[in-house]
Every structure is written in C-alpha cells, then in structure tokens.
Design a protein around this motif. Sequence first.
Motif, short mmCIF file in Angstrom:
data_model
loop_
_atom_site.label_atom_id
_atom_site.label_comp_id
_atom_site.label_asym_id
_atom_site.label_seq_id
_atom_site.Cartn_x
_atom_site.Cartn_y
_atom_site.Cartn_z
N LEU A 1 16.73 9.17 -32.58
CA LEU A 1 15.63 9.75 -31.82
C LEU A 1 16.16 10.84 -30.90
O LEU A 1 16.85 10.56 -29.91
CB LEU A 1 14.91 8.66 -31.00
CG LEU A 1 14.47 7.42 -31.79
CD1 LEU A 1 13.77 6.43 -30.87
CD2 LEU A 1 13.58 7.80 -32.95
N LEU A 2 15.84 12.08 -31.23
CA LEU A 2 16.35 13.22 -30.47
C LEU A 2 16.00 13.14 -28.99
O LEU A 2 16.84 13.45 -28.14
CB LEU A 2 15.83 14.52 -31.09
CG LEU A 2 16.41 15.82 -30.51
CD1 LEU A 2 17.92 15.86 -30.71
CD2 LEU A 2 15.76 17.03 -31.18
N PRO A 3 14.75 12.72 -28.60
CA PRO A 3 14.43 12.68 -27.17
C PRO A 3 15.20 11.62 -26.38
O PRO A 3 15.16 11.61 -25.15
CB PRO A 3 12.92 12.37 -27.15
CG PRO A 3 12.43 12.71 -28.52
CD PRO A 3 13.57 12.42 -29.42
N VAL A 4 15.88 10.71 -27.10
CA VAL A 4 16.64 9.65 -26.43
C VAL A 4 18.12 9.80 -26.82
O VAL A 4 18.75 8.87 -27.35
CB VAL A 4 16.10 8.25 -26.81
CG1 VAL A 4 16.65 7.19 -25.86
CG2 VAL A 4 14.58 8.22 -26.78
N GLU A 5 18.67 10.97 -26.55
CA GLU A 5 20.07 11.29 -26.81
C GLU A 5 20.48 11.03 -28.25
O GLU A 5 21.63 10.66 -28.53
CB GLU A 5 21.02 10.54 -25.86
CG GLU A 5 20.94 10.98 -24.41
CD GLU A 5 19.73 10.37 -23.70
OE1 GLU A 5 19.47 9.16 -23.88
OE2 GLU A 5 19.02 11.12 -22.99
N ASN A 6 19.53 11.16 -29.17
CA ASN A 6 19.80 11.01 -30.60
C ASN A 6 20.33 9.63 -30.96
O ASN A 6 21.12 9.47 -31.89
CB ASN A 6 20.79 12.09 -31.07
CG ASN A 6 20.59 12.45 -32.53
OD1 ASN A 6 19.48 12.41 -33.04
ND2 ASN A 6 21.68 12.79 -33.22
N ASN B 1 6.60 14.06 -29.08
CA ASN B 1 7.59 13.32 -28.29
C ASN B 1 7.04 12.16 -27.46
O ASN B 1 7.63 11.10 -27.45
CB ASN B 1 8.43 14.24 -27.38
CG ASN B 1 9.37 15.13 -28.17
OD1 ASN B 1 9.74 14.80 -29.29
ND2 ASN B 1 9.74 16.26 -27.62
N HIS B 2 5.92 12.33 -26.72
CA HIS B 2 5.40 11.16 -26.02
C HIS B 2 3.92 11.33 -25.69
O HIS B 2 3.49 12.38 -25.27
CB HIS B 2 6.22 10.86 -24.75
CG HIS B 2 5.88 11.71 -23.56
ND1 HIS B 2 4.94 11.33 -22.62
CD2 HIS B 2 6.35 12.91 -23.16
CE1 HIS B 2 4.86 12.25 -21.68
NE2 HIS B 2 5.69 13.23 -21.98
N ASP C 1 8.58 9.07 -14.80
CA ASP C 1 8.11 9.95 -15.88
C ASP C 1 9.01 9.81 -17.10
O ASP C 1 8.55 9.62 -18.24
CB ASP C 1 8.10 11.39 -15.36
CG ASP C 1 7.46 12.36 -16.34
OD1 ASP C 1 6.68 11.92 -17.20
OD2 ASP C 1 7.73 13.57 -16.23
N ASN C 2 10.31 9.90 -16.86
CA ASN C 2 11.28 9.80 -17.95
C ASN C 2 11.24 8.41 -18.59
O ASN C 2 11.28 8.27 -19.82
CB ASN C 2 12.67 10.11 -17.41
CG ASN C 2 13.71 10.23 -18.52
OD1 ASN C 2 13.42 10.69 -19.61
ND2 ASN C 2 14.92 9.82 -18.23
N LEU C 3 11.14 7.37 -17.76
CA LEU C 3 11.13 6.00 -18.27
C LEU C 3 9.92 5.75 -19.17
O LEU C 3 10.06 5.21 -20.28
CB LEU C 3 11.11 5.01 -17.10
CG LEU C 3 11.00 3.53 -17.47
CD1 LEU C 3 12.17 3.08 -18.33
CD2 LEU C 3 10.89 2.68 -16.20
N ASP C 4 8.73 6.16 -18.73
CA ASP C 4 7.53 5.91 -19.52
C ASP C 4 7.57 6.68 -20.83
O ASP C 4 7.16 6.16 -21.87
CB ASP C 4 6.28 6.26 -18.73
CG ASP C 4 5.01 5.83 -19.44
OD1 ASP C 4 4.96 4.68 -19.92
OD2 ASP C 4 4.07 6.64 -19.52
N ILE D 1 10.05 4.82 -23.18
CA ILE D 1 9.50 3.57 -23.68
C ILE D 1 8.48 3.85 -24.78
O ILE D 1 8.47 3.19 -25.83
CB ILE D 1 8.88 2.75 -22.54
CG1 ILE D 1 9.98 2.20 -21.63
CG2 ILE D 1 8.03 1.61 -23.08
CD1 ILE D 1 9.46 1.49 -20.39
N TYR D 2 7.62 4.84 -24.55
CA TYR D 2 6.61 5.18 -25.55
C TYR D 2 7.26 5.58 -26.87
O TYR D 2 6.86 5.13 -27.94
CB TYR D 2 5.72 6.31 -25.03
CG TYR D 2 4.70 6.78 -26.04
CD1 TYR D 2 3.43 6.22 -26.09
CD2 TYR D 2 5.00 7.78 -26.96
CE1 TYR D 2 2.49 6.63 -27.03
CE2 TYR D 2 4.08 8.20 -27.90
CZ TYR D 2 2.82 7.64 -27.93
OH TYR D 2 1.90 8.05 -28.86
N ARG D 3 8.24 6.48 -26.80
CA ARG D 3 8.86 7.01 -28.02
C ARG D 3 9.60 5.91 -28.77
O ARG D 3 9.47 5.77 -29.99
CB ARG D 3 9.82 8.15 -27.65
CG ARG D 3 10.64 8.71 -28.80
CD ARG D 3 9.80 9.05 -30.02
NE ARG D 3 8.69 9.92 -29.71
CZ ARG D 3 7.64 10.11 -30.49
NH1 ARG D 3 7.56 9.46 -31.63
NH2 ARG D 3 6.66 10.92 -30.14
#
Length: 314
Positions: free
Chosen positions: A299-304, A150-151, A274-277, A280-282
């Motif tokens: 992308l599942l980690p970004v609300e799909n 994930n990141h 934390d969430n922002l970085d 951005i990485y993903r």
Amino acid sequence: MNIKDLTTEANNITLIAIADKVSQAVASNGNTYLTILLKDKTGTIEARLWDAKPHDLETWVKGNFYKVNINVIEYRKVLQAKINSYDVVDNETVNLEDFIPIAPLDKELMYHEILETINNLTNNDYQNIMRLILEKYGERFKIWPAAIRNHHEIQSGLLWHSLTMLQMAKAVGNVYHDRLIDLDLLYCGIILHDLGKVVEITTGTSSDFSLEGKLLGHISIMTNELHAIAKEHNLYNDNIILLEHMILASHGRLEYGSPVEPHILEAEILSFLDNLDARIYRIDKELEKVELNGQTPRLLPVENRWFIKHFNKK
C-alpha cells in the motif's frame, strides 16, 4: 455480480460499472491498450482492454457507465480484469446511488453530531464563525468525498472522516483532561481542516479536481474562506488566526503539503488524528478484499507496506 464478489474463477462475467479512470499505453507488441479502473458500489478493479482501436479510445470516457464482459486473473497478488467486450450504458438510465459507494453511517445523523458539537462550544468566536461557514457549505459537507483516492473517497466520506476524527479528539480530551488543550479550537479545526474539498473536488459518477483544486488546493481554499467570512462579519481576531493555523498545518509537515508546520498543540493533535484515520481506512479497505490469513498488496499510502488479515470481524 458485484466487483467485490469477483474471484479468479470469474470468467465470461458481465456487469455494469463506472469507468473511474481511463488511460492508454502501448504494449510491447506496439499495440495500444487501455487501462480502466472499473467501479461500482462495492469496490474497484483495474481492467485492461487490449488491442484498443480508435473507436475504443473515443468511447471510453471517465465517469461514464459501461456493461462489460470480463475475465478475472491475479497479477502480482492483485485481481485484474481483461475486458472481452463492452457496451456503453446511458447514464440517464442508471440510478447513481446504486453504483456510488456511500459512508456506512447516515449522513443526517453524522451532521447532527457535528452541529451538536458546535452548539456546545464555550468560545463564542468559534461558535459564530462555524455556524456561518456551515450555513454556506453544510449541504455539500454532507455528501462530498474526502478524496479522489487513498482514503474516504466515497459519498459522505468527508463527513465520515471529519466526524471520526472529532470522536477521536473527544477521547483524547478525556484522556489528557489535565493538559493545556483548547478543545473548542481542536474540534473546530477538525471540522474545517478538509472542508475546502467541497470546492477542490468535483463529484458525480467520478470525482476529479476543479480548477481551484488544481491551482489552490483545499488548505488554501478554506483558509481564505475562513479569513474572508471572519472579516465580513467583524469576527477576525486572535482566535481566528489560531483556527487558520489549524487548517494550514493540518498535513503536519511541509513536504506533505502544509504551508506551515504545527506550532500549537491542537494542530499537532489534528495532524496525527488525520493521518491515523486515513491509514486505518486504507488498511481496513484492503483487508476486506482478502481471505483470512491472506495478505494485501503493498500500500503506497502506508510506506508501501503489506498487511495480513489475521481475524474476521464478528
């Protein structure tokens, strides 16, 4: 050829990769097949070994190296490999650093900036406790991944993620210099918030969770460690309690794994950075895989959600 260079025109291609994940399932025809996440320094690709025999099930092990011959197809807008044949590669004959993705910044330079930040703290309690913790965990901090997936799931990813957040926090401090933000507390909370991952995650050719990681998690691990070291050195006071809260509230919400939600401004800032970085990485990692004006998979980690690559880096 590297995984990053694979296209749908890649047929009968041979490469060496790590089996980063191995699972088995049964196809509609009743035959067993393996789903294998192949990894090298440039990226990953999901592969299928169809009609897997008992020998294949025993031979494919997470963390081992394999020389594979593959064909590449596109399935639901994502590249996927079909394994035609393979051979096991002796791990001892391979230079691991040639196959493990590494943070783009030098680990010693990143760590030096972390230490400089600690040396410039004005709060002696925070400075003393941070020096003690990094004396114990600093060398692992330099090389550990920030996650299994994930990141920042790369060598020195934990350090890179922490330093990026620290740099963003310093920018926040410059913008909101007239607000009641304890920057010493914010900086230390950022450095410590994921440091428990050096215990939570085992690393090598492939990362996994340790027993402590599975049963306790990095938030509890580092909170307990901070508490114990502070008690041992007679440093435990209200400042340490605030720092404990920074770690415990770092995921922001109870449903995201935080034992408590943020109740001080610095903890709120930390959770958002934390969430922002991580996001951005993903997103950036997936955009690198597509052509100009191309679209990422969901992308599942970004609300799909999916994203479009609308320009190339200069």
